[in-house]
Enzyme design. Structure first.
Site, PDB file in Angstrom:
ATOM      1  N   CYS A   2      -2.320  -9.358  -1.446  1.00  0.00           N
ATOM      2  CA  CYS A   2      -2.628 -10.543  -0.648  1.00  0.00           C
ATOM      3  C   CYS A   2      -4.107 -10.629  -0.293  1.00  0.00           C
ATOM      4  O   CYS A   2      -4.744  -9.626   0.017  1.00  0.00           O
ATOM      5  CB  CYS A   2      -1.847 -10.515   0.653  1.00  0.00           C
ATOM      6  SG  CYS A   2      -0.085 -10.419   0.398  1.00  0.00           S
ATOM      7  N   ARG A  27      -7.567  -9.842  -6.973  1.00  0.00           N
ATOM      8  CA  ARG A  27      -6.697  -8.856  -6.330  1.00  0.00           C
ATOM      9  C   ARG A  27      -5.257  -8.932  -6.842  1.00  0.00           C
ATOM     10  O   ARG A  27      -4.483  -8.006  -6.654  1.00  0.00           O
ATOM     11  CB  ARG A  27      -6.698  -9.069  -4.810  1.00  0.00           C
ATOM     12  CG  ARG A  27      -8.045  -8.833  -4.180  1.00  0.00           C
ATOM     13  CD  ARG A  27      -8.064  -9.331  -2.759  1.00  0.00           C
ATOM     14  NE  ARG A  27      -7.270  -8.515  -1.868  1.00  0.00           N
ATOM     15  CZ  ARG A  27      -7.710  -7.444  -1.239  1.00  0.00           C
ATOM     16  NH1 ARG A  27      -8.951  -7.052  -1.402  1.00  0.00           N
ATOM     17  NH2 ARG A  27      -6.928  -6.767  -0.435  1.00  0.00           N
ATOM     18  N   TRP A  75       0.980 -11.834  -2.614  1.00  0.00           N
ATOM     19  CA  TRP A  75       1.585 -10.978  -3.630  1.00  0.00           C
ATOM     20  C   TRP A  75       2.932 -10.580  -3.041  1.00  0.00           C
ATOM     21  O   TRP A  75       2.986  -9.860  -2.044  1.00  0.00           O
ATOM     22  CB  TRP A  75       0.690  -9.757  -3.870  1.00  0.00           C
ATOM     23  CG  TRP A  75       1.083  -8.918  -5.031  1.00  0.00           C
ATOM     24  CD1 TRP A  75       0.714  -9.086  -6.336  1.00  0.00           C
ATOM     25  CD2 TRP A  75       1.909  -7.742  -5.009  1.00  0.00           C
ATOM     26  NE1 TRP A  75       1.259  -8.106  -7.113  1.00  0.00           N
ATOM     27  CE2 TRP A  75       1.994  -7.265  -6.337  1.00  0.00           C
ATOM     28  CE3 TRP A  75       2.596  -7.054  -4.004  1.00  0.00           C
ATOM     29  CZ2 TRP A  75       2.736  -6.134  -6.676  1.00  0.00           C
ATOM     30  CZ3 TRP A  75       3.330  -5.930  -4.346  1.00  0.00           C
ATOM     31  CH2 TRP A  75       3.388  -5.476  -5.676  1.00  0.00           C
ATOM     32  N   ASN A 101      -1.430  -9.982   5.497  1.00  0.00           N
ATOM     33  CA  ASN A 101      -1.394  -9.027   4.389  1.00  0.00           C
ATOM     34  C   ASN A 101      -0.844  -7.732   4.964  1.00  0.00           C
ATOM     35  O   ASN A 101      -1.352  -7.231   5.961  1.00  0.00           O
ATOM     36  CB  ASN A 101      -2.811  -8.824   3.836  1.00  0.00           C
ATOM     37  CG  ASN A 101      -2.895  -7.686   2.831  1.00  0.00           C
ATOM     38  OD1 ASN A 101      -1.872  -7.171   2.377  1.00  0.00           O
ATOM     39  ND2 ASN A 101      -4.108  -7.301   2.484  1.00  0.00           N
ATOM     40  N   GLY A 102       0.221  -7.196   4.330  1.00  0.00           N
ATOM     41  CA  GLY A 102       0.821  -5.963   4.834  1.00  0.00           C
ATOM     42  C   GLY A 102       2.327  -6.112   4.884  1.00  0.00           C
ATOM     43  O   GLY A 102       2.896  -7.038   4.301  1.00  0.00           O
ATOM     44  N   GLU A 487      -5.099   7.622 -19.386  1.00  0.00           N
ATOM     45  CA  GLU A 487      -5.830   6.433 -18.958  1.00  0.00           C
ATOM     46  C   GLU A 487      -5.812   5.361 -20.049  1.00  0.00           C
ATOM     47  O   GLU A 487      -5.638   4.172 -19.764  1.00  0.00           O
ATOM     48  CB  GLU A 487      -7.272   6.840 -18.573  1.00  0.00           C
ATOM     49  CG  GLU A 487      -8.205   5.716 -18.199  1.00  0.00           C
ATOM     50  CD  GLU A 487      -7.747   4.858 -17.024  1.00  0.00           C
ATOM     51  OE1 GLU A 487      -6.777   5.213 -16.330  1.00  0.00           O
ATOM     52  OE2 GLU A 487      -8.370   3.795 -16.825  1.00  0.00           O
ATOM     53  N   LYS A 491      -4.251   1.640 -19.587  1.00  0.00           N
ATOM     54  CA  LYS A 491      -5.032   0.420 -19.830  1.00  0.00           C
ATOM     55  C   LYS A 491      -4.257  -0.532 -20.732  1.00  0.00           C
ATOM     56  O   LYS A 491      -4.175  -1.718 -20.480  1.00  0.00           O
ATOM     57  CB  LYS A 491      -6.374   0.725 -20.516  1.00  0.00           C
ATOM     58  CG  LYS A 491      -7.514   1.285 -19.709  1.00  0.00           C
ATOM     59  CD  LYS A 491      -8.127   0.386 -18.702  1.00  0.00           C
ATOM     60  CE  LYS A 491      -7.406   0.392 -17.425  1.00  0.00           C
ATOM     61  NZ  LYS A 491      -7.484   1.371 -16.447  1.00  0.00           N
ATOM     62  N   GLU A 494      -1.154  -2.058 -18.987  1.00  0.00           N
ATOM     63  CA  GLU A 494      -1.534  -2.968 -17.903  1.00  0.00           C
ATOM     64  C   GLU A 494      -1.866  -4.368 -18.406  1.00  0.00           C
ATOM     65  O   GLU A 494      -1.449  -5.355 -17.821  1.00  0.00           O
ATOM     66  CB  GLU A 494      -2.792  -2.442 -17.176  1.00  0.00           C
ATOM     67  CG  GLU A 494      -2.530  -1.364 -16.162  1.00  0.00           C
ATOM     68  CD  GLU A 494      -3.831  -0.866 -15.508  1.00  0.00           C
ATOM     69  OE1 GLU A 494      -3.803  -0.613 -14.308  1.00  0.00           O
ATOM     70  OE2 GLU A 494      -4.865  -0.731 -16.195  1.00  0.00           O
ATOM     71  N   HIS A 510       7.797  18.337 -28.170  1.00  0.00           N
ATOM     72  CA  HIS A 510       8.933  18.547 -27.261  1.00  0.00           C
ATOM     73  C   HIS A 510       9.628  17.224 -26.934  1.00  0.00           C
ATOM     74  O   HIS A 510      10.216  17.078 -25.876  1.00  0.00           O
ATOM     75  CB  HIS A 510       8.464  19.246 -25.988  1.00  0.00           C
ATOM     76  CG  HIS A 510       7.894  20.600 -26.258  1.00  0.00           C
ATOM     77  ND1 HIS A 510       8.666  21.675 -26.626  1.00  0.00           N
ATOM     78  CD2 HIS A 510       6.616  21.044 -26.262  1.00  0.00           C
ATOM     79  CE1 HIS A 510       7.890  22.728 -26.835  1.00  0.00           C
ATOM     80  NE2 HIS A 510       6.640  22.362 -26.624  1.00  0.00           N
ATOM     81  N   LYS A 609      -5.063  -5.611  -7.753  1.00  0.00           N
ATOM     82  CA  LYS A 609      -6.246  -4.772  -7.825  1.00  0.00           C
ATOM     83  C   LYS A 609      -6.264  -3.755  -6.697  1.00  0.00           C
ATOM     84  O   LYS A 609      -6.618  -2.605  -6.866  1.00  0.00           O
ATOM     85  CB  LYS A 609      -7.490  -5.672  -7.762  1.00  0.00           C
ATOM     86  CG  LYS A 609      -8.804  -4.938  -7.815  1.00  0.00           C
ATOM     87  CD  LYS A 609      -9.070  -4.457  -9.214  1.00  0.00           C
ATOM     88  CE  LYS A 609     -10.258  -3.547  -9.322  1.00  0.00           C
ATOM     89  NZ  LYS A 609     -10.194  -2.734 -10.535  1.00  0.00           N
TER      90      LYS A 609
HETATM   91  C1  G6P Z   1      -4.009  -0.478  -8.581  1.00  0.00           C
HETATM   92  C2  G6P Z   1      -5.071  -0.956  -9.554  1.00  0.00           C
HETATM   93  C3  G6P Z   1      -5.551   0.212 -10.400  1.00  0.00           C
HETATM   94  C4  G6P Z   1      -6.044   1.335  -9.516  1.00  0.00           C
HETATM   95  C5  G6P Z   1      -4.999   1.753  -8.488  1.00  0.00           C
HETATM   96  C6  G6P Z   1      -5.587   2.665  -7.432  1.00  0.00           C
HETATM   97  O1  G6P Z   1      -2.874  -0.113  -9.273  1.00  0.00           O
HETATM   98  O2  G6P Z   1      -4.561  -1.981 -10.386  1.00  0.00           O
HETATM   99  O3  G6P Z   1      -6.600  -0.215 -11.256  1.00  0.00           O
HETATM  100  O4  G6P Z   1      -6.400   2.432 -10.299  1.00  0.00           O
HETATM  101  O5  G6P Z   1      -4.497   0.605  -7.797  1.00  0.00           O
HETATM  102  O6  G6P Z   1      -6.558   1.943  -6.728  1.00  0.00           O
HETATM  103  P1  G6P Z   1      -7.769   2.568  -5.944  1.00  0.00           P
HETATM  104  O7  G6P Z   1      -8.495   1.372  -5.391  1.00  0.00           O
HETATM  105  O8  G6P Z   1      -7.192   3.427  -4.872  1.00  0.00           O
HETATM  106  O9  G6P Z   1      -8.575   3.336  -6.918  1.00  0.00           O
END
Ligand code: G6P
Length: 614
Positions: A2, A27, A75, A101-102, A487, A491, A494, A510, A609
């Site tokens: 949010c 976000r 969100w 937000n929360g 990672e 990516k 996502e 395994h 985000k």
């Molecule tokens: C969300 C974002 C990721 C990020 C993660 C942790 O899932 O989409 O890109 O790595 O949060 O966020 P932070 O701000 O704590 O690194």
């Protein structure tokens, strides 16, 4: 997650609020809304499912006048994304509007009480319960809006950042926070609210960061007034933030993600600026210098984080164990915080977070702190909740990261971890001087090597077009490049929505090996490593089963190149620095696959985000 924007001043609020919502789009959200108080004393709320653009279209031909307003991108948590659940929410009499937000955890019990008092609800949200409760308390105890918000929040369990306006009170916005981010911008005769600085910096660099359980009154012509929930006045210094508008714009790139991939040489340079002396081959991190005794006495380091930051933390484990000989536990924050972890005196907790607002990481940090751990944070966003809650730490200085898929945040986090590990190792005597100088010397060249790696973009774009058919991908790596494999897989899933799994290469036999056939793309992250030969054997096992191999290797590689279907060659570097180079082709690969598939690269579905709820 949010996003919150608010404005009160002499300008028309609507354009400022819409622009602010657009700046917060990164976000992640699913609906948007705005509440405005016009000069006829009417409180208009407009909200709709979908993008801010849809909200703008919806508001066409509606009365959007007024110099005070609040706006929100939602969100969904409680109730599906639709018009009625979008914020702002009205109170029963429609004289108060609120954005939030929360999560209000005890909303059901409050709702039951309000229903008994005759209140009715139009949405499924916890937020509507909050605005109704404020109205109830306000009228029952005959309070001002400021006092009613304070009194109500005393009963609230959970997290909130809120903005509230009232029909009969056109001169004031009330806002409050606990556990969710909120910044107040202070202009000339005007105030702004923002979930972060991005909707504010176009107008002012002067901000106030509220602390948890603080409520603020932003009144026209007056100074900002902050109280805690016990009605006590709280003083806040005004802080000047260093953020340029160009930092949060695309600068000609089609997507923020691509811009941020290409920014990595600059962001690493910023990260090392003033810390790494290239001539003397020395690193000076003030947080480490000031607290070296803590690291000298440490029995254990615990790293905790979420998502990409957790992958950076995994690399941190390899670094601290190799160079400092301190045992490291690394755990995702959501598990750590609920596991009743054993924390001993002398433990150091390193929370890693780009945003500094991730709810689970924040809670994990608070837990470790309450049990006596020393907290050394690694954050990007200056002044964020995690940054403010630590005992010490190092900012990554990556600059604002807008693309949901994290790129430059990762490489700067790894850079900070490298600088920390070698500095501590040198101080502890676990890393000899010549090796220290070698690594620091190589780190001084890394931005040039990153720029060389950028030259691979068009080749990777070509490779990406071959693999858009794939429904699954596997990523393999070992040692420092095992977290890079994780990672890379993250990516890809996502932003392209292709299922991808990262594995330690030797673990493949395994289980995952059963998935390999001639259609399965397998990305092998195998630069020159101590155990390169072992990876060669792993690649042979894939080849024997006809998997399609995309290998990331060091320039001049012979063995893996012979077996790979596609080979991407990165510059040679120290093994511990290879993640800074190997991750870049993986970022490009996911970007181009997603782009060719027509995905919304910067705002992928369902993702946020900054994850400010647990
Ligand atoms: C969300 C974002 C990721 C990020 C993660 C942790 O899932 O989409 O890109 O790595 O949060 O966020 P932070 O701000 O704590 O690194």
């Amino acid at each position: 997650m949010c996003g919150i924007v608010g404005y009160i001043g002499s300008k028309e609020a609507f354009p400022i609020l819409i622009k602010g919502l657009k700046r917060l789009e990164y976000r992640g959200y699913d609906s948007a809304g705005v509440a405005l108080l016009n000069n006829k004393g009417e409180l208009n709320v407009y909200k709709t499912k979908g993008k801010v653009k849809s909200l703008e279209a919806y508001c066409n031909h509606k009365d959007t006048t007024g110099t005070i307003g609040i706006a929100h991108t939602r969100w969904a948590t409680h109730g599906e994304p639709n018009d009625k659940n979008a914020h702002p929410h009205y109170s029963q009499s429609e004289s108060i509007a609120l954005i939030h937000n929360g999560i209000i955890e005890n909303y059901l019990s409050i709702k039951k009480l309000l229903i008994r008092e005759g209140y009715t609800f139009k949405s499924d949200t916890d937020t509507e319960v909050l605005v109704q409760a404020i109205e109830y308390i306000k009228s029952r105890y005959d309070l001002s809006l400021f006092d009613a918000v304070k009194r109500t929040l005393k009963f609230v369990i959970g997290a909130y950042a809120i903005g509230v306006i009232e029909k009969n009170n056109p001169n004031c916005i009330i806002a409050a926070r606990k556990g969710s981010p909120l910044i107040i911008g202070i202009g000339e005769g005007e105030f702004f609210l923002g979930s972060d600085a991005t909707p504010i910096i176009e107008y002012t660099s002067d901000v106030v960061y509220l602390n948890d359980e603080e409520v603020v009154k932003l009144e026209r012509g007056k100074k900002i007034e902050v109280n805690n929930l016990n009605d006590e006045a709280v003083h806040h210094d005004i802080i000047t933030i260093k953020l340029e508008l160009c930092d949060i714009e695309k600068a000609g790139y089609p997507h923020f993600m691509l811009k941020e991939i290409f920014e990595q040489s600059r962001s690493l340079a910023m990260c090392m600026n003033g810390r790494l002396n290239m001539e003397l081959k020395e690193i000076k991190l003030s947080g480490i210098i000031n607290h070296i005794d803590k690291f000298r006495d440490a029995k254990r380091i615990i790293i905790t984080a979420c998502g990409t930051s957790w992958h950076a933390g995994l690399i941190g484990k390899y670094l601290f164990e190799e160079f400092c000989r301190i045992p490291v536990d690394i755990e995702v924050a959501s598990e750590f915080r609920y596991r009743d972890p054993v924390i001993n005196k002398g433990d150091i907790l390193i929370p890693i977070s780009q945003s500094g607002e991730t709810a689970d990481t924040l809670a994990a940090m608070d837990l470790a702190k309450s049990q006596g751990a020393f907290i050394y944070g690694i954050c990007n966003v200056v002044g964020s909740s995690i940054a403010r809650g630590t005992d010490s730490g190092t900012y990554t200085h990556a600059g604002p990261e807008i693309g949901v898929a994290s790129t430059k945040a990762f490489t700067t986090q790894v850079t900070v971890l490298i600088m920390m590990a070698v500095s501590i190792g040198r101080e502890l005597g676990t890393l000899c001087e010549s090796r220290y100088k070698q690594i620091v010397g190589e780190l001084s060249n890394i931005t040039t090597k990153i720029e060389e790696t950028f030259m691979l973009a068009s080749e990777i774009e070509r490779i990406s077009s071959v693999f858009t058919y794939a429904r699954n991908f596997m990523y393999l790596g070992r040692g420092y490049n095992y977290p890079v494999a994780l990672e890379g897989a993250l990516k890809l899933k996502e932003i392209s929505y292709i299922h991808a799994e990262g594995y330690p290469a030797a673990e493949m036999k395994h289980g995952p090996i059963a998935l390999i056939d001639e259609e399965m793309p397998i990305v092998v992250v195998s630069p020159k490593l101590k155990i390169y030969d072992k990876v060669v054997s792993n690649v042979q096992e894939i080849k024997a089963r006809k998997g399609k191999i995309i290998a990331i290797v060091t320039k001049g590689d012979v063995d893996i190149k012979k077996m790979a279907d596609f080979c991407i060659e990165i510059p040679d570097t120290e093994e511990c620095l290879t993640p800074l180079l190997t991750v870049i082709p993986l970022q490009f690969l996911s970007y181009y696959i997603a782009r060719i598939k027509g995905r919304d690269v910067d705002q992928p579905r369902n993702l946020a985000k900054s994850v400010t709820v647990e």
